[in-house]
Design an enzyme around this catalytic site. Structure first.
Site, PDB file in Angstrom:
ATOM      1  N   LYS A  20       0.881  -1.175   0.000  1.00  0.00           N
ATOM      2  CA  LYS A  20       0.000   0.000   0.000  1.00  0.00           C
ATOM      3  C   LYS A  20       0.914   1.219   0.000  1.00  0.00           C
ATOM      4  O   LYS A  20       0.859   2.072   0.882  1.00  0.00           O
ATOM      5  CB  LYS A  20      -0.919  -0.061   1.242  1.00  0.00           C
ATOM      6  CG  LYS A  20      -2.009   0.998   1.288  1.00  0.00           C
ATOM      7  CD  LYS A  20      -3.097   0.830   0.239  1.00  0.00           C
ATOM      8  CE  LYS A  20      -4.067   2.000   0.273  1.00  0.00           C
ATOM      9  NZ  LYS A  20      -5.057   1.967  -0.823  1.00  0.00           N
ATOM     10  N   ASP A  70      -5.656  -3.031  -2.102  1.00  0.00           N
ATOM     11  CA  ASP A  70      -7.095  -2.943  -2.404  1.00  0.00           C
ATOM     12  C   ASP A  70      -7.382  -3.505  -3.789  1.00  0.00           C
ATOM     13  O   ASP A  70      -8.332  -4.264  -4.002  1.00  0.00           O
ATOM     14  CB  ASP A  70      -7.612  -1.506  -2.238  1.00  0.00           C
ATOM     15  CG  ASP A  70      -6.754  -0.456  -2.926  1.00  0.00           C
ATOM     16  OD1 ASP A  70      -5.637  -0.782  -3.390  1.00  0.00           O
ATOM     17  OD2 ASP A  70      -7.201   0.712  -3.010  1.00  0.00           O
ATOM     18  N   ASP A 124      -2.813 -12.038   5.831  1.00  0.00           N
ATOM     19  CA  ASP A 124      -3.882 -12.672   6.606  1.00  0.00           C
ATOM     20  C   ASP A 124      -5.202 -12.553   5.852  1.00  0.00           C
ATOM     21  O   ASP A 124      -5.932 -13.526   5.661  1.00  0.00           O
ATOM     22  CB  ASP A 124      -3.983 -11.983   7.982  1.00  0.00           C
ATOM     23  CG  ASP A 124      -5.097 -12.557   8.833  1.00  0.00           C
ATOM     24  OD1 ASP A 124      -5.243 -13.794   8.863  1.00  0.00           O
ATOM     25  OD2 ASP A 124      -5.830 -11.766   9.457  1.00  0.00           O
ATOM     26  N   ASP A 141      -7.256 -15.584   3.260  1.00  0.00           N
ATOM     27  CA  ASP A 141      -8.635 -16.058   3.479  1.00  0.00           C
ATOM     28  C   ASP A 141      -9.455 -15.867   2.211  1.00  0.00           C
ATOM     29  O   ASP A 141     -10.234 -16.732   1.812  1.00  0.00           O
ATOM     30  CB  ASP A 141      -9.323 -15.270   4.619  1.00  0.00           C
ATOM     31  CG  ASP A 141      -9.233 -16.002   5.954  1.00  0.00           C
ATOM     32  OD1 ASP A 141      -8.239 -16.725   6.173  1.00  0.00           O
ATOM     33  OD2 ASP A 141     -10.146 -15.835   6.785  1.00  0.00           O
TER      34      ASP A 141
HETATM   35  C1  IPM Z   1      -4.298 -17.016  10.523  1.00  0.00           C
HETATM   36  C2  IPM Z   1      -5.191 -16.625  11.672  1.00  0.00           C
HETATM   37  C3  IPM Z   1      -4.329 -16.008  12.767  1.00  0.00           C
HETATM   38  C4  IPM Z   1      -3.670 -14.770  12.188  1.00  0.00           C
HETATM   39  C5  IPM Z   1      -5.070 -15.691  14.069  1.00  0.00           C
HETATM   40  C6  IPM Z   1      -5.799 -16.903  14.610  1.00  0.00           C
HETATM   41  C7  IPM Z   1      -4.145 -15.119  15.099  1.00  0.00           C
HETATM   42  O1  IPM Z   1      -6.187 -15.755  11.220  1.00  0.00           O
HETATM   43  O2  IPM Z   1      -3.401 -17.853  10.739  1.00  0.00           O
HETATM   44  O3  IPM Z   1      -4.503 -16.508   9.429  1.00  0.00           O
HETATM   45  O4  IPM Z   1      -4.270 -13.678  12.190  1.00  0.00           O
HETATM   46  O5  IPM Z   1      -2.542 -14.876  11.736  1.00  0.00           O
HETATM   47 MG    MG Z   2      -6.256 -15.489   9.141  1.00  0.00          MG
END
Ligand code: IPM
Ligand code: MG
Length: 353
Positions: free
Chosen positions: A188, A220, A244, A248
């Site tokens: 960023k 973004d 992180d 996801d």
């Molecule tokens: C991940 C999880 C962790 C993170 C949490 C549980 C601390 O979300 O491994 O991605 O934020 O790294």
């Molecule tokens: Mg995570």
């Protein structure tokens, strides 16, 4: 070969049991190992008052690799920050210097319908996210909540040193070199100085990797591109917090986070291997959880820490066979396939091995 096993909370113990059975089935095939089991997360809090007990730290340090199930659950959500199960995970990452987090997002052809995106957008998807794991705003000082002018002010610090950026950059370039030779660095830099340095250092490192095509993307835009046209990516490298979030997002392109393994490595390829998903307290103890991400994490362990590529491939191919044969846990089930529980899925993988 010493493996420290940390089953953790929720579905952790039941998925771990299947991963260990798979490893057991490989024993002897150039692979002999000892297991030491220890507590982490909420179960460790219950037994010892802390999410990362001294005995666990000792066992983890003594091992060559660590296999972890999952941590956390509503039972521990109201504890003070220091006792939260997630603290156990952050502590072990930091203490063992596991700075390189590899999170592959692969769409198995049989699961193309599990994605919420159109099959043509995701078919053949194979991305590797390389997330820096021991720096950034997760660990930066100062941090806290203080009183200022009669109100509370919360603050955290995003910080990266040149050496931290360089070491994760190298891991990412090396990974890209072994794959499609394309690396996209996510930052960023239009707003944050720390990430301007990130970009500058990535450009410097790229001089050593003329065979890898480096590109840059603002976070973004990267979030948008991941759902718009995810197949443009090969390897992505980014900081702890952006990684992180983006990992996801990337995992959901594949339809089920229940399929995705991860590795967190130090500079000597000692590693902690865990599924990308959480502890799923809603289905814990029911024998319904998908053990494949944990089984695939064990495969990553054989590959990265123990250098057993052939055995890692055996596990991965067994998983592919099982999917092709129609075995599905609830999270990836669709009409016309065969719904199985955690243990039956483990049995199927072992049979396919
Ligand atoms: C991940 C999880 C962790 C993170 C949490 C549980 C601390 O979300 O491994 O991605 O934020 O790294
Ligand atoms: Mg995570």
């Amino acid at each position: 070969m010493k493996i420290c096993v940390l089953p953790g909370d929720g579905i952790g113990p039941e998925i771990m049991e299947q991963a260990l059975r798979v490893l057991e089935a490989l024993r002897g095939d150039g692979f002999n190992f000892e297991v030491e089991t220890a507590l982490i997360g909420g179960s460790a809090v219950d037994a010892t008052g802390t999410p990362y007990p001294e005995a666990t730290s000792k066992a983890a340090k003594a091992a060559d690799a660590i296999l972890l199930g999952a941590v956390g659950g509503p039972k521990w959500d109201t504890l003070p920050r220091e006792q939260r199960p997630e603290r156990g995970l952050l502590a072990i990452r930091k203490e063992l210097n596991l700075f390189a987090n590899l999170r592959p997002a692969i769409l198995y052809p049989e699961l193309a319908n599990a994605s919420t995106l159109k099959p043509e957008v995701v078919a053949g998807l194979d991305i590797l996210i390389v997330r820096e794991l021991t720096g950034d705003i997760y660990f930066g000082q100062p941090r806290g909540v203080r009183e200022e002018n009669g109100e509370r002010v919360g603050f955290n610090t995003m910080v990266y040193s040149e050496s931290e950026i360089r070491r994760i950059g190298k891991v990412a370039f090396e990974a890209a070199r072994k794959r499609g030779k394309k690396l996209c660095s996510v930052d960023k830099m239009n707003v944050l100085e720390a990430t301007q340095l990130w970009r500058d250092v990535m450009i410097e490192i790229s001089a050593d990797y003329p065979d890898v095509e480096l590109s840059h993307m603002l976070v973004d835009n990267a979030a948008m591109q991941l759902v718009r046209a995810p197949k443009q990516f090969d390897v992505m490298v980014t900081g702890n917090m952006f990684g992180d979030i983006l990992s996801d997002e990337a995992s959901m392109l594949t339809g089920s986070i229940g399929m995705l393994p991860s590795a967190s490595l130090d500079a000597n390829n000692k590693g902690l291997y865990e599924p990308s998903h959480g502890s799923a307290p809603d289905i814990a103890g029911k024998g319904l959880a998908n053990p494949l991400a944990t089984i695939l994490s064990a495969a990553m362990m054989l590959r990265y820490t123990f250098n057993l590529e052939a055995q890692a491939l055996r596990i991965e191919n067994a998983v592919k066979k099982v999917l092709a044969a129609g075995y599905r846990t609830g999270d990836i089930y669709e009409a016309g396939t065969r719904r199985v529980g955690t243990k039956e899925m483990g049995d199927a993988v072992i049979a396919a091995l």
